[in-house]
Enzyme design. Structure first.
Site, short mmCIF file in Angstrom:
data_model
loop_
_atom_site.label_atom_id
_atom_site.label_comp_id
_atom_site.label_asym_id
_atom_site.label_seq_id
_atom_site.Cartn_x
_atom_site.Cartn_y
_atom_site.Cartn_z
N GLU A 164 34.42 -33.25 45.93
CA GLU A 164 34.97 -32.32 44.95
C GLU A 164 35.56 -31.08 45.61
O GLU A 164 36.65 -30.63 45.23
CB GLU A 164 33.88 -31.90 43.96
N LYS B 236 24.39 -26.39 38.02
CA LYS B 236 23.38 -27.45 38.08
C LYS B 236 22.28 -27.11 39.07
O LYS B 236 21.20 -27.70 39.02
CB LYS B 236 24.02 -28.79 38.44
N CYS C 293 28.51 -38.68 32.49
CA CYS C 293 28.33 -37.23 32.63
C CYS C 293 29.55 -36.44 32.18
O CYS C 293 29.48 -35.21 32.08
CB CYS C 293 27.99 -36.90 34.08
N HIS D 155 31.44 -29.83 39.25
CA HIS D 155 30.48 -30.85 38.85
C HIS D 155 29.23 -30.69 39.70
O HIS D 155 28.12 -30.76 39.19
CB HIS D 155 31.09 -32.24 39.01
N PHE E 171 29.50 -41.47 36.16
CA PHE E 171 29.42 -42.82 36.72
C PHE E 171 30.49 -43.70 36.08
O PHE E 171 30.73 -43.62 34.88
CB PHE E 171 28.04 -43.42 36.44
N HIS F 61 20.90 -31.61 36.14
CA HIS F 61 22.04 -32.36 35.61
C HIS F 61 21.71 -32.88 34.22
O HIS F 61 20.87 -33.76 34.06
CB HIS F 61 22.36 -33.51 36.55
#
Length: 416
Positions: A316, A337, A165, A305, A403, A342
């Site tokens: 985060e 998002k 991502c 994110h 990831f 996403h």
């Protein structure tokens, strides 16, 4: 050596809430949700039956049918967004030195639908290996920037960054450095993804990564909300034209913002889970600020994110509080998002575009779908909940984490 200044002179977007830059921005400011039941295949046996698909998009409106058949969706999306950004930048293709124009693109997966279809075709046959002659070039992740460069004759650096991502944020940072160091005058950068497929949805469902709020898809992406249960998969592309400031000024280009810096780091912790103490996230934001030559208190807005996962959102925000201290409470924090879903490898690009447009318009888009307080989140943080907020944004940051623990952060400033 003295680094060159880098600016943004063109933007292009193809998203679940708008198929052009103007439509995308309108969708962001109005708090539009892009989530809806999946139309691409029968979802009856799937745990998650919704996603953020593109709406009203016909590839043949943009690309010749014969050429489109040679491309996976992720490459089609890349071409459409790049075309818009290049047109927006008003590059004179007869005058620009094409040896000094590159294309650096991001894609987390690449041609997943193409791979899926070819395997299904083979498995359903008699064992004879009959494959589409375009199978491999449609599937490989580097074909998106290749197609863009072939169309426009751009002969500078050309490759794809793959870091899940964080892919398109990585691509943008690479592009920034290429121009900073004087290797290029212009680079088309961004990212694209088309993973709303049987394999994509099935794979993320198997990981228990996706929301299963099938009764209310439009509210399923709910970053920072106490009832969040996973992310909502999206698709599309974002493109930016980056340019040496002096080159842009000499040709009278419109300048959206200055690209001041970026940061990269790794959690070095887990295949899919974020580090619980946010060590890698803290490092990437520190790296970004240092690279940009700014202090924490200079930042007005952060597009997180913020995927709407139970662990990731909290980690985060704790990292932001750690880095920014009391100033964190003065920052407009959001997660777009909540609207787009996403977009995986394209997330960094469309979210960078969001913060650039926030600077241009003086409006921070909202984090929609928030209704329940999460007691693990500092209530004094301004998460720009449910409604857009007016704000004179001079400096804005965008975070993307992938990831494998890949972290990337980019930072933009209003042009002086």
């Amino acid at each position: 050596m003295e680094l060159k200044r880098v600016v943004v002179t063109g933007l292009g977007a193809l998203t679940p809430i708008g198929n052009t830059i103007d439509e995308y921005w309108e969708g962001l400011v109005s708090g539009k949700s892009g989530a809806a039941p999946i139309t691409y295949y029968d979802t009856e046996k799937f745990k998650t039956k919704f996603a953020c698909e593109l709406k009203g998009f016909e590839v043949t409106d943009f690309i010749d049918k014969k050429e489109a058949r040679k491309m996976d969706k992720f490459a089609q999306y890349a071409m459409v967004a790049a075309d818009e950004a290049i047109a927006d930048a008003k590059l004179n293709l007869d005058e620009v030195n094409k040896l000094r124009v590159g294309v650096i693109w991001g894609a987390g997966i690449g041609g997943l639908e193409t791979f899926q279809q070819e395997v299904l075709n083979f498995a359903g046959g008699d064992g004879t290996p009959r494959f589409n002659p375009f199978f491999i070039p449609k599937m490989i992740a580097d074909i998106a920037p290749a197609n863009i460069s072939i169309k426009y004759g751009f002969m500078g650096p050309n490759y794809t960054t793959v870091s899940a991502c964080a892919s398109s944020a990585n691509a943008m940072f690479d592009a920034l450095n290429m121009i900073r160091l004087g290797h290029c005058d212009v680079i088309v950068t961004g990212g694209s993804e088309a993973a709303v497929t049987i394999a994509g949805m099935g794979g993320f469902n198997a990981m228990h990564a996706l929301s299963t709020r099938n009764e209310s898809p439009e509210t399923a992406s709910r970053p920072f909300d106490g009832t969040r249960d996973g992310f909502v998969l999206g698709e599309g592309a974002g493109a930016l034209v980056l340019e040496d400031y002096e080159h842009a000024k000499a040709r009278g280009a419109k300048i959206y913002a200055e690209f001041l810096g970026g940061g990269l780091s790794s959690d070095a912790y887990h295949m899919t889970a974020p580090h619980p103490d946010g060590i890698g996230v803290i490092a990437v934001m520190k790296n970004c600020l240092e690279n940009a030559g700014l202090k924490a208190e200079d930042v007005d807005h952060i597009n997180t994110h913020g995927t709407s996962t139970p662990l990731g959102d909290v980690a985060e925000l704790k990292a932001i509080s750690e880095i920014f201290g009391d100033h964190a409470k003065k920052i407009n924090i959001n997660s777009t998002k909540s609207m787009t879903g996403h977009l995986l490898g394209a997330a960094g690009a469309i979210e960078a575009i969001s913060v650039i447009l926030a600077m241009e318009h003086g409006i921070v888009p909202p984090t929609i779908n928030h209704s329940t307080v999460d007691e693990n989140i500092d209530p004094e943080l301004n998460l720009t909940l449910n409604k857009a907020q007016k704000r004179d944004v001079k400096v804005a940051m965008s975070n993307t984490f992938g990831f494998g623990g890949h972290n990337a952060c980019v930072l933009f400033k209003k042009i002086d």
